[in-house]
Design a protein around this motif. Sequence first.
Motif, short mmCIF file in Angstrom:
data_model
loop_
_atom_site.label_atom_id
_atom_site.label_comp_id
_atom_site.label_asym_id
_atom_site.label_seq_id
_atom_site.Cartn_x
_atom_site.Cartn_y
_atom_site.Cartn_z
N ALA B 52 13.13 9.72 -8.17
CA ALA B 52 12.55 8.44 -8.57
C ALA B 52 13.19 7.41 -7.66
O ALA B 52 14.42 7.43 -7.47
CB ALA B 52 12.87 8.15 -10.02
N ILE B 53 12.40 6.56 -7.07
CA ILE B 53 12.93 5.72 -6.00
C ILE B 53 12.35 4.30 -6.07
O ILE B 53 11.17 4.11 -6.36
CB ILE B 53 12.61 6.41 -4.64
N LEU B 54 13.22 3.34 -5.89
CA LEU B 54 12.79 1.94 -5.88
C LEU B 54 12.74 1.47 -4.43
O LEU B 54 13.74 1.53 -3.71
CB LEU B 54 13.81 1.10 -6.67
N LEU B 55 11.55 1.05 -4.00
CA LEU B 55 11.35 0.74 -2.57
C LEU B 55 11.00 -0.72 -2.35
O LEU B 55 10.31 -1.34 -3.17
CB LEU B 55 10.22 1.60 -2.00
N LYS B 56 11.46 -1.20 -1.22
CA LYS B 56 11.06 -2.55 -0.80
C LYS B 56 10.40 -2.44 0.56
O LYS B 56 10.97 -1.84 1.49
CB LYS B 56 12.30 -3.45 -0.69
N LYS B 57 9.20 -2.98 0.68
CA LYS B 57 8.44 -2.89 1.92
C LYS B 57 9.10 -3.72 3.02
O LYS B 57 9.46 -4.87 2.80
CB LYS B 57 7.03 -3.42 1.65
N SER B 58 9.25 -3.07 4.18
CA SER B 58 9.81 -3.83 5.32
C SER B 58 8.77 -4.84 5.80
O SER B 58 7.57 -4.59 5.66
CB SER B 58 10.12 -2.89 6.47
N PRO B 59 9.21 -5.92 6.40
CA PRO B 59 8.23 -6.88 6.94
C PRO B 59 7.32 -6.20 7.96
O PRO B 59 7.76 -5.33 8.69
CB PRO B 59 9.11 -7.93 7.63
N GLU B 60 6.05 -6.57 7.97
CA GLU B 60 5.08 -5.88 8.83
C GLU B 60 5.30 -6.12 10.31
O GLU B 60 4.78 -5.40 11.15
CB GLU B 60 3.66 -6.28 8.44
N ASP B 61 6.04 -7.18 10.63
CA ASP B 61 6.21 -7.45 12.07
C ASP B 61 7.39 -6.67 12.66
O ASP B 61 7.77 -6.87 13.79
CB ASP B 61 6.37 -8.95 12.32
N VAL B 62 7.96 -5.78 11.86
CA VAL B 62 9.05 -4.96 12.40
C VAL B 62 8.49 -3.91 13.34
O VAL B 62 7.53 -3.23 13.03
CB VAL B 62 9.84 -4.30 11.24
#
Lengths: 549, 81
Positions: B52-62
């Motif tokens: 089970a994992i809590l994720l944060k999306k990286s900024p798209e301009d990376v």
Amino acid sequence: MEQYFVIIARFYPITLSTLVIFIYIWNLLDLSNKFSKIKSFLSYLIIFNLVLHFIAFYCNYNSEIGVDYFWVFWVIRDLLLIVLSIIAFENKKLAILFTFFWISFGIYWGIKKNLIDELQRDFVKIKDWVSELPKSNYSAELLISLNDNSQLPALKNYLNSQSIKFEIEEAFPLIKDKDLTDLDNWYTIDVENDEIANKVYELLKNSKLISSIEWNDKYEVLPEESNTGHKKPISFSTINDVHSIEQWALYALNIDEFVTKLKRIKPKKISKIFILDTGLDANHEDLKENYFSVSKEYDRDTEIHGTHCAGIAAAVTNNQIGVASLNYNNRFCKVTSITVLPNGKGRQEQIIDGMILAADLGADVISMSLGGPSSDSRQAAYEEAIEYCNKKGAIVVVAAGNNNMDAKYFAPACCSNCITVAAVDSNLRKASFSNYFTEQKYGIAAPGVDILSTTPHNQYKKLNGTSMATPYVSGIIGVMKSIKPNLTTEEAFNILNDTGKILEKNNLSHKHIGNFIQPNKAIEKLTRKTYHFHWFIEWLIKLFSFSLV
Amino acid sequence: MEIKIDLPISLHIGTIEYENLEGGFWRLNENNTIYNLNNLPHEFRQEGIRVAILLKKSPEDVVNIFMNGIFYEVLSIKKID
């Protein structure tokens, strides 16, 4: 249309040769009157051959291979040869000598000018063209079993009376012993579309003419996933790097032929390849001799990616250590690093800063095995940066990306004035992960699966990705720039594309990844154009050879 | 009135996989939806384990070397049986 002109143009030397052979046979038959019928047939062949000859001649001068004023000389030469052949065949000894000379000359120039390879390329083009032709107007198919074969005409009449366009064929035509099976009662009915197939199904399902009816599913066999790892044993006669035997890519790139050509060439300068990546292990045993430092902070690799890419582009070659690159004997290129993606990721600003720095430091090639999702503003920023680099004399080479999607959705892969590189495996098929091209201006393919190269701390590792394909292209462009320093992006791409191997299309997916680079042919074409003092020899070759230039 | 909140953080349950591209990276497979992971802790770098994992999306301009879609930062992770 242009490609068909080029294909027909290839018949030109063949028609000229066959014309002479026909005249030769005609002359032999002339000794006896017994062969009047054969002679009459032969005369038609000669006329047909002449017509084909002049069509091929016309095509030569309506395609790129035509040269403005040579047609005058070629017409004179052809006529002269035909007249000479007629005169020569009156004398038997002279005829044998003439035929021998003719065939030897043809074979010699055929081999020298890679005519066989050219013909193979044309064959692939024709195969692609044929495979794209609409095969049938019927896209839906039903499978039926007749109660009795004698009822077939009745069935046809019934369907005709319903105004249905159809084709009916035996479903299993290869059955030899029809007494042993009822499968010879089975037929396929092809109709235009699913809607009509439904109508036929409804009409026939209760018919007394047939015992069964069902939809015939059309299965398409998906292409087999390519095996990685080259199956052929690899050995090279021109390089001695110990791990080169594991580099299938060098085999696919014909490095022996390439090196043989390079040995005769003196570069005008040593070009500079800039690897914009995760940094580079400047102390690597197989890189340090070829490395020049821009700044100490870029001389170490936080990952392995930058060092790997640098090894592909310009590892020290023929030093009995590690891997080989296209930079034979290190006479053509030097490599350096600018870290734009510490830890493997970064922002567009860092990339563009790196590009500008590289251009200002006199980069000849900027190799960028990196990317991210595209947007209008991101693309515009990259386009500006690439234009700046181009104006400073650098050619920018970028990876297509690894999403098995259209490269137009990724930047900088989508940009117009850089060369974008897709990956192929050891079977020269599109790597399953590689992005492909639909709108790309300068898209090309290079090896990108199981690629052995340098990694930090004097290690070597095999990696996969369009990142690996990119430095192969950067490497060959580095060599080309050292021979012709003012080479532009467009010129470099045109040479690589024109001399590249045409990859057979994946007919089911139509995923285009450009031609596969062939460095030996690219160098041949480049030097042919570069050394203008050879123009007179070129002129003589064109005048007297059979081959097409 | 409907208020739509686009949360940058999301919870997922799936299997850890390794993608052998560009030197390799780890990802989460949640019912065939793939999430590329940036900073998976070493103890979870095993193929096939369920988490089970809590994720944060990286900024798209990376921009990155993997060129394989969007990456996610691992905020929290727990192995489940």
